[in-house]
Design a protein around this motif. Structure first.
Motif, PDB file in Angstrom:
ATOM      1  N   ILE A 236      50.425  13.146  -3.772  1.00  0.00           N
ATOM      2  CA  ILE A 236      50.632  13.817  -4.804  1.00  0.00           C
ATOM      3  C   ILE A 236      49.509  13.733  -5.797  1.00  0.00           C
ATOM      4  O   ILE A 236      49.305  14.752  -6.413  1.00  0.00           O
ATOM      5  CB  ILE A 236      52.060  13.421  -5.580  1.00  0.00           C
ATOM      6  CG1 ILE A 236      53.277  13.785  -4.660  1.00  0.00           C
ATOM      7  CG2 ILE A 236      52.149  14.146  -6.769  1.00  0.00           C
ATOM      8  CD1 ILE A 236      53.347  15.185  -4.424  1.00  0.00           C
ATOM      9  N   ILE A 237      49.236  12.774  -6.363  1.00  0.00           N
ATOM     10  CA  ILE A 237      47.956  12.681  -7.162  1.00  0.00           C
ATOM     11  C   ILE A 237      46.858  13.555  -6.957  1.00  0.00           C
ATOM     12  O   ILE A 237      46.237  13.941  -7.815  1.00  0.00           O
ATOM     13  CB  ILE A 237      47.545  11.381  -7.783  1.00  0.00           C
ATOM     14  CG1 ILE A 237      46.996  11.109  -9.084  1.00  0.00           C
ATOM     15  CG2 ILE A 237      46.861  10.569  -6.533  1.00  0.00           C
ATOM     16  CD1 ILE A 237      46.957   9.860  -9.594  1.00  0.00           C
TER      17      ILE A 237
ATOM     18  N   ILE B 284      48.836   4.850 -15.025  1.00  0.00           N
ATOM     19  CA  ILE B 284      49.291   4.054 -13.872  1.00  0.00           C
ATOM     20  C   ILE B 284      48.309   3.790 -12.794  1.00  0.00           C
ATOM     21  O   ILE B 284      47.730   3.029 -12.175  1.00  0.00           O
ATOM     22  CB  ILE B 284      50.621   4.672 -13.472  1.00  0.00           C
ATOM     23  CG1 ILE B 284      51.864   4.301 -14.532  1.00  0.00           C
ATOM     24  CG2 ILE B 284      50.996   3.999 -12.267  1.00  0.00           C
ATOM     25  CD1 ILE B 284      52.984   5.123 -13.844  1.00  0.00           C
ATOM     26  N   ALA B 285      47.667   5.243 -12.620  1.00  0.00           N
ATOM     27  CA  ALA B 285      46.707   5.271 -11.462  1.00  0.00           C
ATOM     28  C   ALA B 285      45.432   4.355 -11.879  1.00  0.00           C
ATOM     29  O   ALA B 285      45.154   3.696 -10.916  1.00  0.00           O
ATOM     30  CB  ALA B 285      46.097   6.622 -11.266  1.00  0.00           C
ATOM     31  N   ARG B 286      45.004   4.403 -13.055  1.00  0.00           N
ATOM     32  CA  ARG B 286      43.803   3.544 -13.245  1.00  0.00           C
ATOM     33  C   ARG B 286      43.997   2.233 -13.325  1.00  0.00           C
ATOM     34  O   ARG B 286      43.090   1.443 -12.889  1.00  0.00           O
ATOM     35  CB  ARG B 286      43.370   3.899 -14.690  1.00  0.00           C
ATOM     36  CG  ARG B 286      42.331   5.130 -14.700  1.00  0.00           C
ATOM     37  CD  ARG B 286      42.244   5.611 -16.387  1.00  0.00           C
ATOM     38  NE  ARG B 286      41.181   6.790 -16.437  1.00  0.00           N
ATOM     39  CZ  ARG B 286      41.336   7.642 -17.373  1.00  0.00           C
ATOM     40  NH1 ARG B 286      41.866   7.140 -18.454  1.00  0.00           N
ATOM     41  NH2 ARG B 286      40.250   8.513 -17.628  1.00  0.00           N
ATOM     42  N   ALA B 287      45.354   1.743 -13.507  1.00  0.00           N
ATOM     43  CA  ALA B 287      45.550   0.397 -13.422  1.00  0.00           C
ATOM     44  C   ALA B 287      46.220  -0.083 -11.929  1.00  0.00           C
ATOM     45  O   ALA B 287      46.495  -1.192 -11.849  1.00  0.00           O
ATOM     46  CB  ALA B 287      46.336  -0.134 -14.351  1.00  0.00           C
ATOM     47  N   HIS B 288      46.244   0.905 -11.070  1.00  0.00           N
ATOM     48  CA  HIS B 288      46.915   0.454  -9.741  1.00  0.00           C
ATOM     49  C   HIS B 288      46.026  -0.239  -8.979  1.00  0.00           C
ATOM     50  O   HIS B 288      44.873  -0.374  -8.846  1.00  0.00           O
ATOM     51  CB  HIS B 288      47.166   1.818  -8.949  1.00  0.00           C
ATOM     52  CG  HIS B 288      48.428   1.809  -7.942  1.00  0.00           C
ATOM     53  ND1 HIS B 288      48.092   1.109  -6.640  1.00  0.00           N
ATOM     54  CD2 HIS B 288      49.643   2.151  -8.110  1.00  0.00           C
ATOM     55  CE1 HIS B 288      49.206   1.308  -6.274  1.00  0.00           C
ATOM     56  NE2 HIS B 288      50.357   1.805  -6.832  1.00  0.00           N
ATOM     57  N   PRO B 289      46.710  -1.419  -8.439  1.00  0.00           N
ATOM     58  CA  PRO B 289      45.965  -2.491  -7.513  1.00  0.00           C
ATOM     59  C   PRO B 289      45.360  -1.698  -6.196  1.00  0.00           C
ATOM     60  O   PRO B 289      44.571  -2.311  -5.541  1.00  0.00           O
ATOM     61  CB  PRO B 289      46.940  -3.452  -7.171  1.00  0.00           C
ATOM     62  CG  PRO B 289      48.531  -2.791  -7.125  1.00  0.00           C
ATOM     63  CD  PRO B 289      48.028  -1.636  -8.237  1.00  0.00           C
TER      64      PRO B 289
ATOM     65  N   ALA C 281      41.021   6.154  -6.120  1.00  0.00           N
ATOM     66  CA  ALA C 281      40.055   7.083  -5.706  1.00  0.00           C
ATOM     67  C   ALA C 281      40.327   8.441  -5.870  1.00  0.00           C
ATOM     68  O   ALA C 281      39.781   9.277  -5.805  1.00  0.00           O
ATOM     69  CB  ALA C 281      39.749   6.729  -4.322  1.00  0.00           C
ATOM     70  N   GLN C 282      41.854   8.803  -5.888  1.00  0.00           N
ATOM     71  CA  GLN C 282      42.385   9.964  -6.134  1.00  0.00           C
ATOM     72  C   GLN C 282      42.042  10.667  -7.337  1.00  0.00           C
ATOM     73  O   GLN C 282      42.657  11.856  -7.454  1.00  0.00           O
ATOM     74  CB  GLN C 282      43.746   9.962  -5.649  1.00  0.00           C
ATOM     75  CG  GLN C 282      43.735   9.652  -4.145  1.00  0.00           C
ATOM     76  CD  GLN C 282      43.393  10.928  -3.141  1.00  0.00           C
ATOM     77  OE1 GLN C 282      42.776  11.980  -3.572  1.00  0.00           O
ATOM     78  NE2 GLN C 282      43.246  10.869  -1.945  1.00  0.00           N
ATOM     79  N   ILE C 283      42.074   9.701  -8.587  1.00  0.00           N
ATOM     80  CA  ILE C 283      42.161  10.542  -9.893  1.00  0.00           C
ATOM     81  C   ILE C 283      40.980  11.628 -10.000  1.00  0.00           C
ATOM     82  O   ILE C 283      39.669  11.316  -9.943  1.00  0.00           O
ATOM     83  CB  ILE C 283      41.872   9.356 -10.721  1.00  0.00           C
ATOM     84  CG1 ILE C 283      43.034   8.056 -10.532  1.00  0.00           C
ATOM     85  CG2 ILE C 283      42.212   9.822 -12.228  1.00  0.00           C
ATOM     86  CD1 ILE C 283      42.512   7.061 -11.550  1.00  0.00           C
ATOM     87  N   ARG C 284      41.230  12.574 -10.557  1.00  0.00           N
ATOM     88  CA  ARG C 284      40.434  13.659 -10.986  1.00  0.00           C
ATOM     89  C   ARG C 284      39.937  13.388 -12.267  1.00  0.00           C
ATOM     90  O   ARG C 284      40.672  12.759 -13.122  1.00  0.00           O
ATOM     91  CB  ARG C 284      41.308  15.073 -11.033  1.00  0.00           C
ATOM     92  CG  ARG C 284      41.810  15.445  -9.450  1.00  0.00           C
ATOM     93  CD  ARG C 284      42.077  16.837  -9.745  1.00  0.00           C
ATOM     94  NE  ARG C 284      42.623  17.342  -8.616  1.00  0.00           N
ATOM     95  CZ  ARG C 284      43.006  18.597  -8.317  1.00  0.00           C
ATOM     96  NH1 ARG C 284      43.300  19.515  -9.148  1.00  0.00           N
ATOM     97  NH2 ARG C 284      43.217  19.127  -7.057  1.00  0.00           N
ATOM     98  N   SER C 285      38.872  14.047 -12.790  1.00  0.00           N
ATOM     99  CA  SER C 285      38.243  13.869 -13.944  1.00  0.00           C
ATOM    100  C   SER C 285      39.437  14.140 -15.167  1.00  0.00           C
ATOM    101  O   SER C 285      39.945  15.316 -14.975  1.00  0.00           O
ATOM    102  CB  SER C 285      36.999  14.607 -14.289  1.00  0.00           C
ATOM    103  OG  SER C 285      36.002  14.060 -13.327  1.00  0.00           O
TER     104      SER C 285
END
Length: 207
Positions: free
Chosen positions: A165-166, A190-195, A201-205
């Motif tokens: 989804i992300i 949440i994504a930035r802190a995810h273990p 790696a999937q986070i967009r700018s």
């Protein structure tokens, strides 16, 4: 044997057979006996049938074909092959109807259906000759997908669901309407802190 995988194969194959029957096509011999437990044997058969479907001209607005084609796209195990079902669905029924049904899967489906519907959503922006895809950008449905995807990420903790989804969400504040910005911000936090690195790696700018 991976029961989850083979259960999905069973459902996918039933969809393939239903589409072939409606198109009047005979399937190649399916794996039987011990081969039913062979991932490679079953995928080879599935790929043969999927290519048969994609190469066949699906009659415009043939109602009984709509659901089997969408189900096949959702249950396709390999996202790189999902377009083999989305292309004929777009050509026969248009982008708006296809995307509307995929949104229903995203909102109510199992984790496998959510992941499969997300894969299919990505393919639903393909340009297909004879479809209304080039004429209707479905901007309202794209906004519905963004809202639905944000809620899915925040309420479903399954790693596979969140990763898929992300990858399709736009988390930049200026690209979200005011009512969705808090959700996008929370997803980003949440994504930035995810273990798990696959989430990070999937986070967009984002702004």
């Amino acid at each position: 044997m991976d029961e989850g995988r083979f259960e999905r194969y069973d459902r996918y194959e039933r969809c393939l057979v239903e589409v072939l029957d409606l198109l009047g096509l005979a399937p190649p011999p399916a794996p039987s006996g011990d081969e039913r437990n062979s991932r490679q044997a079953r995928r080879n058969w599935q790929c043969q049938v999927a290519m048969m479907i994609m190469r066949e001209t699906v009659p415009q607005q043939t109602e009984e074909l709509f659901e089997p084609l969408i189900r096949a796209a959702v249950y396709e195990p390999d996202p790189s092959h999902t377009q083999r079902h989305i292309r004929p669905a777009l050509a026969a029924f248009g982008r708006r109807r296809v995307q509307t049904r995929l949104l229903e899967y995203l909102r109510t489906g199992t984790k496998y259906e959510i992941i499969g519907a997300a894969d299919a959503w990505y393919c639903s922006y393909l340009r297909v000759a004879g479809s209304d895809g080039k004429d209707d950008p479905c901007t309202d449905l794209r906004n519905d997908f963004q809202k639905t995807g944000l809620h899915i990420f925040l309420t479903n903790e399954d790693l596979g669901v969140r990763c898929r989804i992300i990858s399709l969400l736009d988390l930049r504040a200026d690209k979200n309407p005011p009512e969705l910005r808090p959700l996008a911000s929370e997803v980003l936090r949440i994504a930035r802190a995810h273990p798990d690195d696959t989430i990070v790696a999937q986070i967009r700018s984002a702004a």
